[in-house]
Scaffold this motif. Structure first.
Motif, PDB file in Angstrom:
ATOM      1  N   SER A   1       0.800  -1.225   0.000  1.00 45.14           N
ATOM      2  CA  SER A   1       0.000   0.000   0.000  1.00 45.14           C
ATOM      3  C   SER A   1       0.836   1.281   0.000  1.00 45.14           C
ATOM      4  O   SER A   1       0.327   2.347  -0.336  1.00 45.14           O
ATOM      5  CB  SER A   1      -0.944   0.021   1.212  1.00 45.14           C
ATOM      6  OG  SER A   1      -0.201  -0.004   2.427  1.00 45.14           O
ATOM      7  N   PHE A   2       2.132   1.196   0.334  1.00 43.44           N
ATOM      8  CA  PHE A   2       2.907   2.443   0.410  1.00 43.44           C
ATOM      9  C   PHE A   2       4.390   2.306   0.047  1.00 43.44           C
ATOM     10  O   PHE A   2       5.129   3.299   0.109  1.00 43.44           O
ATOM     11  CB  PHE A   2       2.793   3.052   1.818  1.00 43.44           C
ATOM     12  CG  PHE A   2       3.403   2.226   2.910  1.00 43.44           C
ATOM     13  CD1 PHE A   2       4.709   2.433   3.327  1.00 43.44           C
ATOM     14  CD2 PHE A   2       2.665   1.232   3.536  1.00 43.44           C
ATOM     15  CE1 PHE A   2       5.266   1.674   4.336  1.00 43.44           C
ATOM     16  CE2 PHE A   2       3.213   0.469   4.548  1.00 43.44           C
ATOM     17  CZ  PHE A   2       4.516   0.686   4.956  1.00 43.44           C
ATOM     18  N   VAL A   3       4.844   1.118  -0.343  1.00 41.30           N
ATOM     19  CA  VAL A   3       6.259   0.928  -0.659  1.00 41.30           C
ATOM     20  C   VAL A   3       6.431   0.610  -2.140  1.00 41.30           C
ATOM     21  O   VAL A   3       5.726  -0.261  -2.682  1.00 41.30           O
ATOM     22  CB  VAL A   3       6.863  -0.218   0.189  1.00 41.30           C
ATOM     23  CG1 VAL A   3       8.287  -0.522  -0.257  1.00 41.30           C
ATOM     24  CG2 VAL A   3       6.838   0.153   1.665  1.00 41.30           C
ATOM     25  N   ASN A   4       7.352   1.303  -2.794  1.00 43.82           N
ATOM     26  CA  ASN A   4       7.673   0.995  -4.185  1.00 43.82           C
ATOM     27  C   ASN A   4       8.454  -0.314  -4.257  1.00 43.82           C
ATOM     28  O   ASN A   4       9.194  -0.654  -3.337  1.00 43.82           O
ATOM     29  CB  ASN A   4       8.512   2.116  -4.813  1.00 43.82           C
ATOM     30  CG  ASN A   4       7.728   3.411  -4.936  1.00 43.82           C
ATOM     31  OD1 ASN A   4       6.513   3.404  -5.156  1.00 43.82           O
ATOM     32  ND2 ASN A   4       8.422   4.528  -4.777  1.00 43.82           N
ATOM     33  N   GLU A   5       8.332  -1.012  -5.383  1.00 43.90           N
ATOM     34  CA  GLU A   5       8.950  -2.326  -5.491  1.00 43.90           C
ATOM     35  C   GLU A   5      10.468  -2.278  -5.364  1.00 43.90           C
ATOM     36  O   GLU A   5      11.080  -3.202  -4.826  1.00 43.90           O
ATOM     37  CB  GLU A   5       8.554  -2.990  -6.816  1.00 43.90           C
ATOM     38  CG  GLU A   5       8.976  -4.438  -6.905  1.00 43.90           C
ATOM     39  CD  GLU A   5       8.362  -5.167  -8.077  1.00 43.90           C
ATOM     40  OE1 GLU A   5       8.690  -6.352  -8.262  1.00 43.90           O
ATOM     41  OE2 GLU A   5       7.566  -4.562  -8.814  1.00 43.90           O
ATOM     42  N   ASP A   6      11.085  -1.187  -5.830  1.00 43.31           N
ATOM     43  CA  ASP A   6      12.544  -1.114  -5.743  1.00 43.31           C
ATOM     44  C   ASP A   6      13.039  -0.915  -4.305  1.00 43.31           C
ATOM     45  O   ASP A   6      14.224  -1.101  -4.014  1.00 43.31           O
ATOM     46  CB  ASP A   6      13.084   0.010  -6.646  1.00 43.31           C
ATOM     47  CG  ASP A   6      12.515   1.371  -6.288  1.00 43.31           C
ATOM     48  OD1 ASP A   6      11.536   1.434  -5.503  1.00 43.31           O
ATOM     49  OD2 ASP A   6      13.039   2.379  -6.787  1.00 43.31           O
ATOM     50  N   GLN A   7      12.138  -0.566  -3.401  1.00 42.04           N
ATOM     51  CA  GLN A   7      12.493  -0.419  -1.987  1.00 42.04           C
ATOM     52  C   GLN A   7      11.980  -1.581  -1.145  1.00 42.04           C
ATOM     53  O   GLN A   7      12.195  -1.621   0.070  1.00 42.04           O
ATOM     54  CB  GLN A   7      11.891   0.881  -1.427  1.00 42.04           C
ATOM     55  CG  GLN A   7      12.355   2.146  -2.136  1.00 42.04           C
ATOM     56  CD  GLN A   7      11.625   3.380  -1.618  1.00 42.04           C
ATOM     57  OE1 GLN A   7      10.412   3.344  -1.374  1.00 42.04           O
ATOM     58  NE2 GLN A   7      12.365   4.452  -1.426  1.00 42.04           N
ATOM     59  N   LEU A   8      11.343  -2.537  -1.789  1.00 39.93           N
ATOM     60  CA  LEU A   8      10.623  -3.581  -1.058  1.00 39.93           C
ATOM     61  C   LEU A   8      11.525  -4.416  -0.156  1.00 39.93           C
ATOM     62  O   LEU A   8      11.241  -4.589   1.035  1.00 39.93           O
ATOM     63  CB  LEU A   8       9.887  -4.490  -2.049  1.00 39.93           C
ATOM     64  CG  LEU A   8       9.098  -5.650  -1.426  1.00 39.93           C
ATOM     65  CD1 LEU A   8       8.019  -5.121  -0.490  1.00 39.93           C
ATOM     66  CD2 LEU A   8       8.484  -6.520  -2.521  1.00 39.93           C
ATOM     67  N   ASN A   9      12.612  -4.956  -0.679  1.00 39.41           N
ATOM     68  CA  ASN A   9      13.457  -5.845   0.115  1.00 39.41           C
ATOM     69  C   ASN A   9      14.028  -5.162   1.351  1.00 39.41           C
ATOM     70  O   ASN A   9      14.093  -5.751   2.439  1.00 39.41           O
ATOM     71  CB  ASN A   9      14.585  -6.407  -0.744  1.00 39.41           C
ATOM     72  CG  ASN A   9      14.097  -7.467  -1.710  1.00 39.41           C
ATOM     73  OD1 ASN A   9      12.954  -7.907  -1.654  1.00 39.41           O
ATOM     74  ND2 ASN A   9      14.958  -7.879  -2.629  1.00 39.41           N
ATOM     75  N   ASP A  10      14.443  -3.901   1.179  1.00 37.43           N
ATOM     76  CA  ASP A  10      14.985  -3.165   2.329  1.00 37.43           C
ATOM     77  C   ASP A  10      13.921  -2.987   3.414  1.00 37.43           C
ATOM     78  O   ASP A  10      14.198  -3.130   4.609  1.00 37.43           O
ATOM     79  CB  ASP A  10      15.505  -1.793   1.893  1.00 37.43           C
ATOM     80  CG  ASP A  10      16.778  -1.901   1.060  1.00 37.43           C
ATOM     81  OD1 ASP A  10      17.460  -2.941   1.173  1.00 37.43           O
ATOM     82  OD2 ASP A  10      17.077  -0.958   0.303  1.00 37.43           O
ATOM     83  N   LYS A  11      12.700  -2.663   2.997  1.00 30.40           N
ATOM     84  CA  LYS A  11      11.605  -2.473   3.959  1.00 30.40           C
ATOM     85  C   LYS A  11      11.216  -3.789   4.628  1.00 30.40           C
ATOM     86  O   LYS A  11      10.916  -3.820   5.827  1.00 30.40           O
ATOM     87  CB  LYS A  11      10.385  -1.856   3.259  1.00 30.40           C
ATOM     88  CG  LYS A  11      10.530  -0.384   2.948  1.00 30.40           C
ATOM     89  CD  LYS A  11      10.629   0.439   4.225  1.00 30.40           C
ATOM     90  CE  LYS A  11      10.737   1.928   3.933  1.00 30.40           C
ATOM     91  NZ  LYS A  11      10.885   2.719   5.198  1.00 30.40           N
ATOM     92  N   ILE A  12      11.239  -4.877   3.858  1.00 31.13           N
ATOM     93  CA  ILE A  12      10.919  -6.190   4.433  1.00 31.13           C
ATOM     94  C   ILE A  12      11.922  -6.539   5.528  1.00 31.13           C
ATOM     95  O   ILE A  12      11.546  -6.989   6.612  1.00 31.13           O
ATOM     96  CB  ILE A  12      10.921  -7.271   3.337  1.00 31.13           C
ATOM     97  CG1 ILE A  12       9.692  -7.124   2.444  1.00 31.13           C
ATOM     98  CG2 ILE A  12      10.946  -8.676   3.960  1.00 31.13           C
ATOM     99  CD1 ILE A  12       9.714  -8.012   1.228  1.00 31.13           C
ATOM    100  N   LEU A  13      13.203  -6.336   5.245  1.00 33.13           N
ATOM    101  CA  LEU A  13      14.235  -6.649   6.237  1.00 33.13           C
ATOM    102  C   LEU A  13      14.114  -5.737   7.459  1.00 33.13           C
ATOM    103  O   LEU A  13      14.327  -6.177   8.593  1.00 33.13           O
ATOM    104  CB  LEU A  13      15.619  -6.515   5.602  1.00 33.13           C
ATOM    105  CG  LEU A  13      15.931  -7.530   4.489  1.00 33.13           C
ATOM    106  CD1 LEU A  13      17.285  -7.234   3.860  1.00 33.13           C
ATOM    107  CD2 LEU A  13      15.889  -8.959   5.026  1.00 33.13           C
ATOM    108  N   GLU A  14      13.766  -4.469   7.224  1.00 35.31           N
ATOM    109  CA  GLU A  14      13.606  -3.529   8.333  1.00 35.31           C
ATOM    110  C   GLU A  14      12.447  -3.942   9.235  1.00 35.31           C
ATOM    111  O   GLU A  14      12.597  -4.063  10.464  1.00 35.31           O
ATOM    112  CB  GLU A  14      13.361  -2.116   7.788  1.00 35.31           C
ATOM    113  CG  GLU A  14      13.113  -1.078   8.871  1.00 35.31           C
ATOM    114  CD  GLU A  14      12.733   0.281   8.299  1.00 35.31           C
ATOM    115  OE1 GLU A  14      12.147   1.084   9.058  1.00 35.31           O
ATOM    116  OE2 GLU A  14      13.005   0.542   7.113  1.00 35.31           O
ATOM    117  N   TYR A  15      11.283  -4.155   8.639  1.00 32.46           N
ATOM    118  CA  TYR A  15      10.108  -4.547   9.425  1.00 32.46           C
ATOM    119  C   TYR A  15      10.279  -5.962   9.990  1.00 32.46           C
ATOM    120  O   TYR A  15       9.752  -6.283  11.050  1.00 32.46           O
ATOM    121  CB  TYR A  15       8.844  -4.490   8.557  1.00 32.46           C
ATOM    122  CG  TYR A  15       8.272  -3.103   8.398  1.00 32.46           C
ATOM    123  CD1 TYR A  15       7.129  -2.713   9.092  1.00 32.46           C
ATOM    124  CD2 TYR A  15       8.870  -2.175   7.563  1.00 32.46           C
ATOM    125  CE1 TYR A  15       6.599  -1.432   8.946  1.00 32.46           C
ATOM    126  CE2 TYR A  15       8.353  -0.900   7.403  1.00 32.46           C
ATOM    127  CZ  TYR A  15       7.228  -0.530   8.095  1.00 32.46           C
ATOM    128  OH  TYR A  15       6.702   0.732   7.954  1.00 32.46           O
TER     129      TYR A  15
END
Length: 221
Positions: free
Chosen positions: A164-178
């Motif tokens: 809902s709020f993360v672009n695909e190119d930032q997805l892996n970084d956000k997944i690891l963060e969360y």
């Protein structure tokens, strides 16, 4: 021949199953970067979220079964020998990690097969002590399925939420963060749950010691 990175970038039900099979053996495939991205794409309509969870859980069951069967039949000396080998180290495995998973299993019994699936550093190895202890396979598979299913649902929920709020190119970084926050929360919940059952057991044992009709032979059951 597909590389791991190409499989991760081309997720479908088959690759989800295969990667989660690998993740549940001794091959260091991060489940967070398999299930969560697949759920992210499910939110976009490319795959179905329920089938993602089913494929991931079946893969985890098959990978865990491989560990279980190998450990069941080859025994502790050969398991340790592999853990200390060059190939074992390439798989980020060593005897200390195996011993840690065995201690967790010994401390928490067969339920460790369920709760261990939720704990980093233990989850993909907990099937090894289950096999070494000759745990009944139907029990092993039941607890593994529940534990892996819960973990995959959590990761799928994370991927769906991030869509809902993360672009695909930032997805892996956000997944690891969360993912780090999720791991801490899960470990706290598991610790609280184990603490609750230990306290209940201790209270029951205390009451049995202090009742008028106390019979020491009952403590054996």
């Amino acid at each position: 021949m597909f590389s791991l990175s190409s499989l991760l970038s081309n997720l479908n039900y088959g690759t989800i199953f295969f990667l989660m099979l690998l993740e549940s053996t001794v091959i260091p495939v991060p489940s967070e970067l398999v299930v969560a991205p697949a759920a992210y794409h499910a939110a976009g309509g490319n795959v179905h979220i329920v089938l993602v969870i089913i494929a991931a859980t079946l893969g985890a069951d098959c990978g865990a079964t491989i560990n279980y069967v190998v450990s069941y039949y080859v025994g502790r000396p050969l398991v340790y020998k592999f853990a200390n080998s060059t190939l074992g180290r390439l798989c980020m495995l060593n005897q200390e990690k195996v011993e840690k998973s065995e201690k967790y299993f010994d401390d928490h019994g067969i339920a460790a097969t369920l709760t261990g699936r939720l704990i980093p550093g233990i989850r993909h190895l907990i099937s090894i002590p289950a096999g070494l202890a000759k745990m009944k396979y139907w029990q092993f598979l039941l607890y593994t399925t529940i534990g892996a299913g819960v973990w995959n649902c959590i990761l799928a929920g994370l991927g769906w939420y991030l869509h809902s709020f993360v672009n695909e190119d930032q997805l892996n970084d956000k997944i690891l963060e969360y993912g780090e926050y999720i791991k801490v929360i899960i470990m706290l919940l598991v610790a609280l749950g184990l603490g609750y059952f230990f306290i209940k057991w201790a209270i029951r044992r205390y009451k049995r010691y202090h009742t008028d009709d106390y019979d020491p032979t009952k403590l054996r059951h």
